[in-house]
Design a protein around this motif. Sequence first.
Motif, short mmCIF file in Angstrom:
data_model
loop_
_atom_site.label_atom_id
_atom_site.label_comp_id
_atom_site.label_asym_id
_atom_site.label_seq_id
_atom_site.Cartn_x
_atom_site.Cartn_y
_atom_site.Cartn_z
N GLY A 192 10.28 19.20 -2.59
CA GLY A 192 8.95 19.25 -3.20
C GLY A 192 8.10 18.14 -2.63
N GLU A 193 7.14 17.70 -3.45
CA GLU A 193 6.29 16.59 -3.03
C GLU A 193 5.97 15.71 -4.21
OE1 GLU A 193 2.73 18.36 -1.36
OE2 GLU A 193 1.69 18.11 -3.25
N ALA A 194 5.52 14.50 -3.89
CA ALA A 194 5.10 13.54 -4.91
C ALA A 194 3.85 12.84 -4.39
CB ALA A 194 6.20 12.53 -5.18
N VAL A 195 2.98 12.49 -5.33
CA VAL A 195 1.75 11.77 -5.00
C VAL A 195 1.73 10.49 -5.82
CG1 VAL A 195 -0.77 11.81 -5.05
CG2 VAL A 195 0.50 13.88 -4.43
N ILE A 196 1.47 9.37 -5.15
CA ILE A 196 1.36 8.06 -5.82
C ILE A 196 -0.07 7.57 -5.68
CG2 ILE A 196 2.10 5.66 -5.84
CD1 ILE A 196 4.74 6.51 -4.68
N ALA A 236 0.85 -1.19 0.00
CA ALA A 236 0.00 0.00 0.00
C ALA A 236 0.88 1.24 0.00
CB ALA A 236 -0.93 -0.02 1.21
N ILE A 237 1.53 1.51 -1.13
CA ILE A 237 2.48 2.61 -1.21
C ILE A 237 1.84 3.93 -1.59
CG2 ILE A 237 4.40 1.06 -1.72
CD1 ILE A 237 4.16 1.96 -4.67
N GLU A 238 0.53 3.92 -1.83
CA GLU A 238 -0.14 5.15 -2.23
C GLU A 238 -0.02 6.21 -1.15
OE1 GLU A 238 -3.95 4.37 -4.75
OE2 GLU A 238 -3.92 2.97 -3.05
N GLY A 239 0.06 7.47 -1.57
CA GLY A 239 0.08 8.55 -0.61
C GLY A 239 0.78 9.78 -1.14
N ARG A 240 0.87 10.77 -0.25
CA ARG A 240 1.55 12.03 -0.52
C ARG A 240 2.88 12.00 0.24
NH1 ARG A 240 -0.38 16.52 -2.55
NH2 ARG A 240 -2.52 15.78 -2.28
N TYR A 241 3.97 12.28 -0.47
CA TYR A 241 5.31 12.20 0.10
C TYR A 241 6.03 13.55 0.00
CZ TYR A 241 4.96 7.08 -0.26
OH TYR A 241 4.59 5.75 -0.13
N LYS A 242 6.85 13.85 1.02
CA LYS A 242 7.82 14.94 0.91
C LYS A 242 9.00 14.36 0.15
CE LYS A 242 7.13 17.35 5.27
NZ LYS A 242 7.81 17.74 6.51
N VAL A 243 9.58 15.16 -0.73
CA VAL A 243 10.71 14.71 -1.54
C VAL A 243 11.88 15.67 -1.34
CG1 VAL A 243 11.55 14.34 -3.89
CG2 VAL A 243 9.22 13.67 -3.29
N ASP A 267 8.44 -1.13 4.47
CA ASP A 267 7.27 -0.93 5.34
C ASP A 267 6.12 -0.24 4.60
OD1 ASP A 267 8.61 -2.09 7.52
OD2 ASP A 267 9.57 -0.17 8.01
N ASN A 268 5.86 -0.67 3.38
CA ASN A 268 4.76 -0.12 2.55
C ASN A 268 4.92 1.36 2.24
OD1 ASN A 268 3.48 -2.57 2.25
ND2 ASN A 268 2.05 -2.21 3.91
N LYS A 269 6.15 1.85 2.21
CA LYS A 269 6.41 3.25 1.88
C LYS A 269 7.58 3.34 0.91
CE LYS A 269 6.88 4.14 6.25
NZ LYS A 269 6.40 3.71 7.49
N VAL A 270 7.50 4.30 0.01
CA VAL A 270 8.65 4.62 -0.83
C VAL A 270 9.65 5.35 0.06
CG1 VAL A 270 9.45 5.94 -2.82
CG2 VAL A 270 7.24 4.80 -2.91
#
Length: 123
Positions: free
Chosen positions: A41-45, A21-28, A96-99
């Motif tokens: 920036g940010e990324a959304v999957i 479940a890697i979907e989500g909003r990430y700080k990059v 852990d289900n995260k990028v």
Amino acid sequence: MLMRIGLALIALAASALPALAIEGRYKVEGQNPGQPQIYRGEAVIKKTGETYSVVWQIGSGRQIGTGILSGSVLSVVFQAANAPGSGGVASFEIADNKVTGGKWAVTGGQTAGTEKWTLESGI
């Protein structure tokens, strides 16, 4: 007969594995090849069938991509939203289900940039 049963059990066990479940909003946070300064920036999957839609917003630049998940690696082909044909490829590690981060390169490039990702919120 036993071999068919064994293969069927292996296939059943593989299909029972939970999808990541890697979907989500990430700080990059990243670094362009050969550049000392860090960009943010940010990324959304979002999951889109068997693939993933990935959208980066870095400053005023927007990158769009399509990714596939294989084991614990998300591979993404991307391009600038306003400049088709100006893309590249990225490869990110999953834990852990995260990028968590990875490397990227532009088409025809000879060096790779890096990015570190931090999950802000799941989708």
